[in-house]
Design an enzyme around this catalytic site. Structure first.
Site, PDB file in Angstrom:
ATOM      1  N   SER A 142       0.839  -1.206   0.000  1.00  0.00           N
ATOM      2  CA  SER A 142       0.000   0.000   0.000  1.00  0.00           C
ATOM      3  C   SER A 142       0.869   1.249   0.000  1.00  0.00           C
ATOM      4  CB  SER A 142      -0.894   0.000   1.246  1.00  0.00           C
ATOM      5  OG  SER A 142      -1.509   1.265   1.416  1.00  0.00           O
ATOM      6  N   TYR A 155      -2.089  -1.351   9.902  1.00  0.00           N
ATOM      7  CA  TYR A 155      -2.232  -1.816   8.503  1.00  0.00           C
ATOM      8  C   TYR A 155      -0.982  -1.433   7.712  1.00  0.00           C
ATOM      9  CZ  TYR A 155      -4.086  -1.494   3.673  1.00  0.00           C
ATOM     10  OH  TYR A 155      -4.279  -1.594   2.305  1.00  0.00           O
TER      11      TYR A 155
HETATM   12  N1  LIG Z   1      -8.456  -0.340  -2.452  1.00  0.00           N
HETATM   13  C1  LIG Z   1      -7.399   0.383  -2.128  1.00  0.00           C
HETATM   14  O1  LIG Z   1      -7.444   1.625  -2.165  1.00  0.00           O
HETATM   15  C2  LIG Z   1      -6.123  -0.293  -1.714  1.00  0.00           C
HETATM   16  C3  LIG Z   1      -5.001   0.533  -1.511  1.00  0.00           C
HETATM   17  C4  LIG Z   1      -3.805  -0.057  -1.116  1.00  0.00           C
HETATM   18  C5  LIG Z   1      -3.715  -1.428  -0.946  1.00  0.00           C
HETATM   19  N2  LIG Z   1      -4.817  -2.216  -1.147  1.00  0.00           N
HETATM   20  C6  LIG Z   1      -4.656  -3.662  -0.926  1.00  0.00           C
HETATM   21  O2  LIG Z   1      -5.113  -4.373  -2.052  1.00  0.00           O
HETATM   22  C7  LIG Z   1      -5.608  -5.655  -1.656  1.00  0.00           C
HETATM   23  C8  LIG Z   1      -7.013  -5.862  -2.214  1.00  0.00           C
HETATM   24  O3  LIG Z   1      -7.856  -4.888  -1.643  1.00  0.00           O
HETATM   25  P1  LIG Z   1      -9.245  -4.441  -2.319  1.00  0.00           P
HETATM   26  O4  LIG Z   1      -9.279  -2.966  -2.292  1.00  0.00           O
HETATM   27  O5  LIG Z   1      -9.462  -5.163  -3.599  1.00  0.00           O
HETATM   28  O6  LIG Z   1     -10.265  -4.954  -1.190  1.00  0.00           O
HETATM   29  P2  LIG Z   1     -11.783  -5.487  -1.284  1.00  0.00           P
HETATM   30  O7  LIG Z   1     -12.439  -4.955  -2.513  1.00  0.00           O
HETATM   31  O8  LIG Z   1     -12.371  -5.189   0.035  1.00  0.00           O
HETATM   32  O9  LIG Z   1     -11.598  -7.078  -1.469  1.00  0.00           O
HETATM   33  C9  LIG Z   1     -10.944  -7.792  -0.456  1.00  0.00           C
HETATM   34  C10 LIG Z   1     -10.759  -9.239  -0.862  1.00  0.00           C
HETATM   35  O10 LIG Z   1      -9.990  -9.878   0.163  1.00  0.00           O
HETATM   36  C11 LIG Z   1     -10.715 -10.997   0.668  1.00  0.00           C
HETATM   37  N3  LIG Z   1     -10.450 -11.179   2.092  1.00  0.00           N
HETATM   38  C12 LIG Z   1     -10.624 -10.298   3.102  1.00  0.00           C
HETATM   39  N4  LIG Z   1     -10.267 -10.841   4.279  1.00  0.00           N
HETATM   40  C13 LIG Z   1      -9.858 -12.106   4.015  1.00  0.00           C
HETATM   41  C14 LIG Z   1      -9.360 -13.179   4.796  1.00  0.00           C
HETATM   42  N5  LIG Z   1      -9.256 -13.117   6.136  1.00  0.00           N
HETATM   43  N6  LIG Z   1      -9.014 -14.323   4.162  1.00  0.00           N
HETATM   44  C15 LIG Z   1      -9.127 -14.435   2.832  1.00  0.00           C
HETATM   45  N7  LIG Z   1      -9.621 -13.480   2.034  1.00  0.00           N
HETATM   46  C16 LIG Z   1      -9.975 -12.315   2.622  1.00  0.00           C
HETATM   47  C17 LIG Z   1     -12.166 -10.721   0.356  1.00  0.00           C
HETATM   48  O11 LIG Z   1     -12.858 -11.973   0.273  1.00  0.00           O
HETATM   49  P3  LIG Z   1     -14.456 -12.161   0.591  1.00  0.00           P
HETATM   50  O12 LIG Z   1     -15.157 -10.987  -0.031  1.00  0.00           O
HETATM   51  O13 LIG Z   1     -14.781 -13.473  -0.062  1.00  0.00           O
HETATM   52  O14 LIG Z   1     -14.593 -12.226   2.081  1.00  0.00           O
HETATM   53  C18 LIG Z   1     -12.069  -9.989  -0.978  1.00  0.00           C
HETATM   54  O15 LIG Z   1     -11.964 -10.913  -2.039  1.00  0.00           O
HETATM   55  C19 LIG Z   1      -5.562  -5.671  -0.118  1.00  0.00           C
HETATM   56  O16 LIG Z   1      -4.403  -6.341   0.325  1.00  0.00           O
HETATM   57  C20 LIG Z   1      -5.490  -4.198   0.239  1.00  0.00           C
HETATM   58  O17 LIG Z   1      -4.882  -3.985   1.494  1.00  0.00           O
HETATM   59  C21 LIG Z   1      -6.004  -1.677  -1.536  1.00  0.00           C
END
Ligand SMILES: NC(=O)c1ccc[n+]([C@@H]2O[C@H](COP(=O)([O-])OP(=O)(O)OC[C@H]3O[C@@H](n4cnc5c(N)ncnc54)[C@H](OP(=O)(O)O)[C@@H]3O)[C@@H](O)[C@H]2O)c1
Length: 247
Positions: A142, A155
């Site tokens: 991130s 985080y």
């Molecule tokens: N969005 C941003 O702005 C952003 C910025 C920086 C970094 N990131 C990173 O990018 C990655 C993806 O984030 P996203 O934004 O796509 O999030 P998201 O839309 O909330 O999706 C999260 C995904 O992770 C899964 N998940 C959550 N907790 C879990 C657990 N305990 N075990 C297994 N699977 C789990 C969820 O599965 P279910 O729905 O099936 O529960 C879902 O598929 C993360 O590592 C996040 O920290 C995101």
């Protein structure tokens, strides 16, 4: 054709990465935790576009389940692709939690640690015997590692740990020609931490040089590149994919 595992492939960046990877001809084993329906939708979408994908349940905080998960991966690889090895792993699953540092509880700290650092560490260790020579590991970190953003201290600290771990993976797996890189998104339009409202989006867009928040496919295309031939000489790097966030 190789096959990659993408954790958290049911929604957001992971779902988009699964589709981008499949478009490049790779098979995908995507995992979900609480949303099997969303995972099925991603699988159907990939199949409709001519690709192949299988969804498996995985809680990345549950290290004790990783042995059984690996057995399921071996079974799916054989039954679906007639293969016995993986060409990549994307440690993407995660969740956001906003709470200022003085009020973070030990349970909240441990929950974030388990998903964002301990889980990727031991899942990679568990899947390592299945990774083929020239495989690629991509860890999602991130931009909050680089820019302190009040309210996400644990985080960001664990994502920073994952960036360090990425370099150690590259160092220790290099003898098997396995690469490891981190992809560090800025503000992306997903449901992470409850998602964006208009006010928050306007604020984040104003902090981004390109004047908007990112879309999941902005990040997914870079993940896919790192898993394919184009990324074959990129190793031990953190690539920020953020449109110029807080520069
Ligand atoms: N969005 C941003 O702005 C952003 C910025 C920086 C970094 N990131 C990173 O990018 C990655 C993806 O984030 P996203 O934004 O796509 O999030 P998201 O839309 O909330 O999706 C999260 C995904 O992770 C899964 N998940 C959550 N907790 C879990 C657990 N305990 N075990 C297994 N699977 C789990 C969820 O599965 P279910 O729905 O099936 O529960 C879902 O598929 C993360 O590592 C996040 O920290 C995101």
């Amino acid at each position: 054709m190789g096959v990659v595992v993408i954790t958290g492939g049911s929604r957001g960046i992971g779902a988009s990465a699964a589709k981008q990877v499949a478009l490049r001809g790779l098979g995908v084993i995507l995992t979900y935790n609480t949303n099997p329906e969303a995972a099925d939708t991603v699988v159907r979408c990939i199949e409709q576009a001519g690709g192949k994908a299988v969804a498996l349940k995985l809680d990345v905080a549950d290290v004790g389940s990783f042995g059984g998960f690996c057995e399921s991966v071996v079974h799916v690889l054989r039954e679906t692709w007639n293969l016995n090895a993986l060409s990549g792993l994307v440690n993407n699953a995660g969740y956001g939690l906003f709470n200022p540092l003085p009020s973070i509880s030990e349970a909240q700290f441990d929950g974030l640690f388990n998903v964002h650092l301990k889980g990727p560490f031991f899942l990679t260790q568990a899947l390592l015997p299945l990774l083929e020579e020239n495989a690629s590991i991509v860890n999602l970190t991130s931009a909050t590692v680089r820019v302190a953003t009040a309210g996400v201290a644990p985080y960001a600290a664990f994502k920073g740990g994952l960036e360090v771990l990425t370099r150690y993976m590259a160092k220790e797996f290099g003898d098997r020609r396995i690469r490891a890189n981190a992809v560090s998104p800025g503000a992306i339009r997903t449901e992470l931490g409850g998602g964006l409202n208009d006010e928050f989006e306007t604020l984040l867009a104003a902090q981004t040089a390109l004047g908007r928040v990112g879309e999941p496919q902005d990040v997914a295309r870079v993940i896919a590149m790192l898993l394919c031939e184009e990324g074959a000489w990129i190793n031990a790097q953190t690539i920020e994919v953020a449109g110029g966030y807080n520069i």
